[in-house]
Every structure is written in structure tokens, then in C-alpha cells.
Design a protein around this motif. Sequence first.
Motif, PDB file in Angstrom:
ATOM      1  N   GLU A  32      -5.820   5.717 -13.106  1.00 29.31           N
ATOM      2  CA  GLU A  32      -6.254   4.346 -12.641  1.00 29.31           C
ATOM      3  C   GLU A  32      -5.632   3.589 -11.685  1.00 29.31           C
ATOM      4  OE1 GLU A  32      -5.752   5.106 -15.984  1.00 29.31           O
ATOM      5  OE2 GLU A  32      -8.120   5.486 -16.408  1.00 29.31           O
ATOM      6  N   THR A  33      -4.237   3.763 -11.803  1.00 29.54           N
ATOM      7  CA  THR A  33      -3.229   3.341 -10.954  1.00 29.54           C
ATOM      8  C   THR A  33      -2.786   4.062  -9.907  1.00 29.54           C
ATOM      9  OG1 THR A  33      -1.306   4.069 -12.366  1.00 29.54           O
ATOM     10  CG2 THR A  33      -2.402   1.909 -13.017  1.00 29.54           C
ATOM     11  N   TRP A  34      -3.041   4.987  -9.725  1.00 32.14           N
ATOM     12  CA  TRP A  34      -2.766   5.977  -8.520  1.00 32.14           C
ATOM     13  C   TRP A  34      -3.316   5.364  -7.236  1.00 32.14           C
ATOM     14  CZ3 TRP A  34      -3.547  11.392 -11.035  1.00 32.14           C
ATOM     15  CH2 TRP A  34      -2.997  11.604 -11.893  1.00 32.14           C
ATOM     16  N   SER A  35      -2.541   5.750  -6.225  1.00 29.25           N
ATOM     17  CA  SER A  35      -3.258   5.495  -4.798  1.00 29.25           C
ATOM     18  C   SER A  35      -3.356   7.046  -4.407  1.00 29.25           C
ATOM     19  CB  SER A  35      -2.343   4.760  -3.718  1.00 29.25           C
ATOM     20  OG  SER A  35      -1.188   5.356  -3.828  1.00 29.25           O
ATOM     21  N   LEU A  36      -4.695   7.628  -4.295  1.00 32.58           N
ATOM     22  CA  LEU A  36      -4.541   9.227  -4.061  1.00 32.58           C
ATOM     23  C   LEU A  36      -4.620   9.449  -2.814  1.00 32.58           C
ATOM     24  CD1 LEU A  36      -7.694   9.801  -6.637  1.00 32.58           C
ATOM     25  CD2 LEU A  36      -5.390  10.747  -6.495  1.00 32.58           C
ATOM     26  N   THR A  37      -3.397   9.791  -2.302  1.00 33.86           N
ATOM     27  CA  THR A  37      -3.330  10.556  -0.911  1.00 33.86           C
ATOM     28  C   THR A  37      -3.889  11.823  -0.742  1.00 33.86           C
ATOM     29  OG1 THR A  37      -1.181  11.370  -1.620  1.00 33.86           O
ATOM     30  CG2 THR A  37      -1.223   9.251  -0.539  1.00 33.86           C
ATOM     31  N   LYS A  38      -4.082  12.410   0.367  1.00 34.66           N
ATOM     32  CA  LYS A  38      -4.600  13.705   0.537  1.00 34.66           C
ATOM     33  C   LYS A  38      -3.650  14.557  -0.079  1.00 34.66           C
ATOM     34  CE  LYS A  38      -7.311  12.940   4.708  1.00 34.66           C
ATOM     35  NZ  LYS A  38      -7.779  13.570   5.878  1.00 34.66           N
ATOM     36  N   THR A  39      -2.464  14.446  -0.056  1.00 34.11           N
ATOM     37  CA  THR A  39      -1.252  15.406  -0.561  1.00 34.11           C
ATOM     38  C   THR A  39      -1.588  15.222  -1.902  1.00 34.11           C
ATOM     39  OG1 THR A  39       0.074  15.042   1.173  1.00 34.11           O
ATOM     40  CG2 THR A  39       1.188  15.865  -0.909  1.00 34.11           C
ATOM     41  N   ASN A  40      -1.736  14.275  -2.838  1.00 35.89           N
ATOM     42  CA  ASN A  40      -1.952  14.231  -4.313  1.00 35.89           C
ATOM     43  C   ASN A  40      -3.260  14.912  -4.620  1.00 35.89           C
ATOM     44  OD1 ASN A  40       0.414  12.844  -4.582  1.00 35.89           O
ATOM     45  ND2 ASN A  40      -0.523  10.781  -4.650  1.00 35.89           N
ATOM     46  N   GLN A  41      -4.149  14.761  -3.882  1.00 35.51           N
ATOM     47  CA  GLN A  41      -5.642  15.315  -4.114  1.00 35.51           C
ATOM     48  C   GLN A  41      -5.447  16.816  -3.887  1.00 35.51           C
ATOM     49  OE1 GLN A  41      -8.591  13.697  -1.634  1.00 35.51           O
ATOM     50  NE2 GLN A  41      -8.565  11.546  -2.495  1.00 35.51           N
ATOM     51  N   SER A  42      -4.850  17.326  -2.989  1.00 34.96           N
ATOM     52  CA  SER A  42      -4.459  18.678  -2.898  1.00 34.96           C
ATOM     53  C   SER A  42      -4.070  19.221  -4.037  1.00 34.96           C
ATOM     54  CB  SER A  42      -4.041  19.007  -1.479  1.00 34.96           C
ATOM     55  OG  SER A  42      -2.729  18.906  -1.329  1.00 34.96           O
ATOM     56  N   ARG A  43      -2.902  18.552  -4.370  1.00 33.02           N
ATOM     57  CA  ARG A  43      -2.037  19.360  -5.374  1.00 33.02           C
ATOM     58  C   ARG A  43      -2.780  19.067  -6.827  1.00 33.02           C
ATOM     59  NH1 ARG A  43       3.576  16.109  -4.615  1.00 33.02           N
ATOM     60  NH2 ARG A  43       4.288  17.153  -2.924  1.00 33.02           N
ATOM     61  N   LEU A  44      -3.591  18.168  -7.172  1.00 34.58           N
ATOM     62  CA  LEU A  44      -4.578  17.939  -8.292  1.00 34.58           C
ATOM     63  C   LEU A  44      -5.828  19.256  -7.933  1.00 34.58           C
ATOM     64  CD1 LEU A  44      -5.440  14.304  -8.663  1.00 34.58           C
ATOM     65  CD2 LEU A  44      -3.985  15.709 -10.323  1.00 34.58           C
ATOM     66  N   GLU A  45      -6.231  19.348  -6.912  1.00 35.84           N
ATOM     67  CA  GLU A  45      -7.179  20.376  -6.645  1.00 35.84           C
ATOM     68  C   GLU A  45      -6.564  21.966  -7.050  1.00 35.84           C
ATOM     69  OE1 GLU A  45      -8.421  19.855  -2.833  1.00 35.84           O
ATOM     70  OE2 GLU A  45      -9.843  18.310  -3.466  1.00 35.84           O
ATOM     71  N   ASN A 111       4.247 -12.128   0.952  1.00 36.76           N
ATOM     72  CA  ASN A 111       4.190 -13.114   1.918  1.00 36.76           C
ATOM     73  C   ASN A 111       4.971 -12.378   3.260  1.00 36.76           C
ATOM     74  OD1 ASN A 111       3.022 -14.715   0.475  1.00 36.76           O
ATOM     75  ND2 ASN A 111       5.077 -15.453  -0.240  1.00 36.76           N
ATOM     76  N   LYS A 112       4.963 -10.976   3.500  1.00 35.95           N
ATOM     77  CA  LYS A 112       5.490 -10.598   4.585  1.00 35.95           C
ATOM     78  C   LYS A 112       4.469  -9.592   5.138  1.00 35.95           C
ATOM     79  CE  LYS A 112       8.446  -7.170   3.405  1.00 35.95           C
ATOM     80  NZ  LYS A 112       9.775  -6.643   2.821  1.00 35.95           N
ATOM     81  N   LYS A 113       4.532  -9.227   6.442  1.00 36.16           N
ATOM     82  CA  LYS A 113       3.705  -8.515   7.443  1.00 36.16           C
ATOM     83  C   LYS A 113       4.033  -6.770   6.951  1.00 36.16           C
ATOM     84  CE  LYS A 113       2.690 -11.176  11.349  1.00 36.16           C
ATOM     85  NZ  LYS A 113       2.778 -11.274  12.547  1.00 36.16           N
ATOM     86  N   ARG A 114       3.077  -6.159   7.041  1.00 38.81           N
ATOM     87  CA  ARG A 114       3.217  -4.727   6.722  1.00 38.81           C
ATOM     88  C   ARG A 114       3.866  -4.197   7.960  1.00 38.81           C
ATOM     89  NH1 ARG A 114      -1.854  -1.875   4.190  1.00 38.81           N
ATOM     90  NH2 ARG A 114      -0.343  -0.343   3.333  1.00 38.81           N
ATOM     91  N   PRO A 115       4.929  -3.098   7.958  1.00 38.07           N
ATOM     92  CA  PRO A 115       5.549  -2.571   8.750  1.00 38.07           C
ATOM     93  C   PRO A 115       4.844  -1.805  10.053  1.00 38.07           C
ATOM     94  CG  PRO A 115       5.725  -1.043   6.895  1.00 38.07           C
ATOM     95  CD  PRO A 115       5.101  -2.443   6.682  1.00 38.07           C
ATOM     96  N   LEU A 116       5.169  -1.518  11.150  1.00 42.61           N
ATOM     97  CA  LEU A 116       4.553  -0.845  12.369  1.00 42.61           C
ATOM     98  C   LEU A 116       4.298   0.571  12.031  1.00 42.61           C
ATOM     99  CD1 LEU A 116       6.288  -2.474  15.424  1.00 42.61           C
ATOM    100  CD2 LEU A 116       4.027  -2.883  14.584  1.00 42.61           C
ATOM    101  N   GLY A 117       3.192   0.934  12.656  1.00 40.24           N
ATOM    102  CA  GLY A 117       3.104   2.566  12.384  1.00 40.24           C
ATOM    103  C   GLY A 117       2.098   2.646  11.280  1.00 40.24           C
ATOM    104  N   ARG A 118       1.720   3.883  10.928  1.00 42.89           N
ATOM    105  CA  ARG A 118       0.727   4.047   9.872  1.00 42.89           C
ATOM    106  C   ARG A 118       1.164   3.369   8.423  1.00 42.89           C
ATOM    107  NH1 ARG A 118      -2.823   9.467   8.734  1.00 42.89           N
ATOM    108  NH2 ARG A 118      -4.071   8.606   7.072  1.00 42.89           N
ATOM    109  N   PRO A 119       0.300   2.483   8.091  1.00 43.45           N
ATOM    110  CA  PRO A 119       0.806   2.082   7.049  1.00 43.45           C
ATOM    111  C   PRO A 119       0.575   2.891   5.613  1.00 43.45           C
ATOM    112  CG  PRO A 119      -1.404   1.256   7.625  1.00 43.45           C
ATOM    113  CD  PRO A 119      -0.876   1.930   8.390  1.00 43.45           C
ATOM    114  N   PRO A 120       1.373   2.810   4.719  1.00 39.52           N
ATOM    115  CA  PRO A 120       1.232   3.453   3.471  1.00 39.52           C
ATOM    116  C   PRO A 120      -0.045   3.209   2.642  1.00 39.52           C
ATOM    117  CG  PRO A 120       3.101   1.906   3.166  1.00 39.52           C
ATOM    118  CD  PRO A 120       2.861   1.856   4.393  1.00 39.52           C
ATOM    119  N   LYS A 121      -0.694   3.928   1.933  1.00 40.30           N
ATOM    120  CA  LYS A 121      -1.834   3.882   1.480  1.00 40.30           C
ATOM    121  C   LYS A 121      -1.857   3.112   0.163  1.00 40.30           C
ATOM    122  CE  LYS A 121      -5.981   6.334   0.039  1.00 40.30           C
ATOM    123  NZ  LYS A 121      -6.639   7.694   0.046  1.00 40.30           N
TER     124      LYS A 121
END
Length: 129
Positions: A32-45, A111-121
Motif C-alpha cells: 500500500e505504501t509503494w510507489s510502483l515504478t515500471k522496474t518494480n512492476q516487472s520485478r514482481l511479474e 515547501n520546496k520545488k521539485r528538481p528539474l528533469g523527470r521527477p521521481p514517482k
Amino acid sequence: MTGLSVSRTVPIPVKRRFFDQCILPAFLYAAETWSLTKTNQSRLEIAQRRMERAMLGITLRDKKPNEWIRRKTGLKDVVSNAQDRKRKFANKLNNHKGDRWTTRLTKWTPNKKRPLGRPPKRWKDDLTR
């Protein structure tokens, strides 16, 4: 895998029940607390397919398609199960009234902005689809 799961004398329905009751809860502990990235999904599969192959007593050399393996075992998809758990947990948090720490934590933003580039999920990103 335990001896029960890979035994050739134990029928598939018993193995399926063992998987659903014992292995799946341990496999998806705190999903319930995971942020499921594509890498994590493929590892589970991949892990689930490996367990299913062990349950059926087949190897990769047998070249059986994943759909065939899933039909034979009759197991639920681990990734969709993890997503369902997360959705139920989010609904539970959303329905809480009052000032609980879980509700405060999920609605809190730094209270801060997210960094430039693709943000982490983020945890919330799975729920907005």
C-alpha cells in the motif's frame, strides 16, 4: 519455494490456495505504501512467473507462454493485486475524519520545488490514473 509448492503430488488447487494465503501476503507486504515504478512492476511479474513455473514443474526451456502458465495455475496478477491494495488503502485514508497522522502525512507537501528533469514517482501518482 517451499516443498509444498514444488511437490508433484500436490494438486494445483492446493498450491493455488497456499500461494494466495501464505506467499502473496508476504510477497506484497506493505504494498500500500509503494510507489510502483515500471522496474518494480516487472520485478514482481518476473518473480510471480518464476513461482508459477516452479509450481507447475516446468522450466524456461519448455517455452510455454505466460498466458498458458497463468491459465494452468489460475493465480491472480500480483501487480494488479498490489494496485488494488493501494487503492483500498487510499480510500480508507480519504474516508477518515479528524486529524490522524496518516491523513496529514498523505496530504502534506514540502515547501520546496521539485528538481528539474523527470521527477521521481510519488505515491499519489499511481492513484491519479
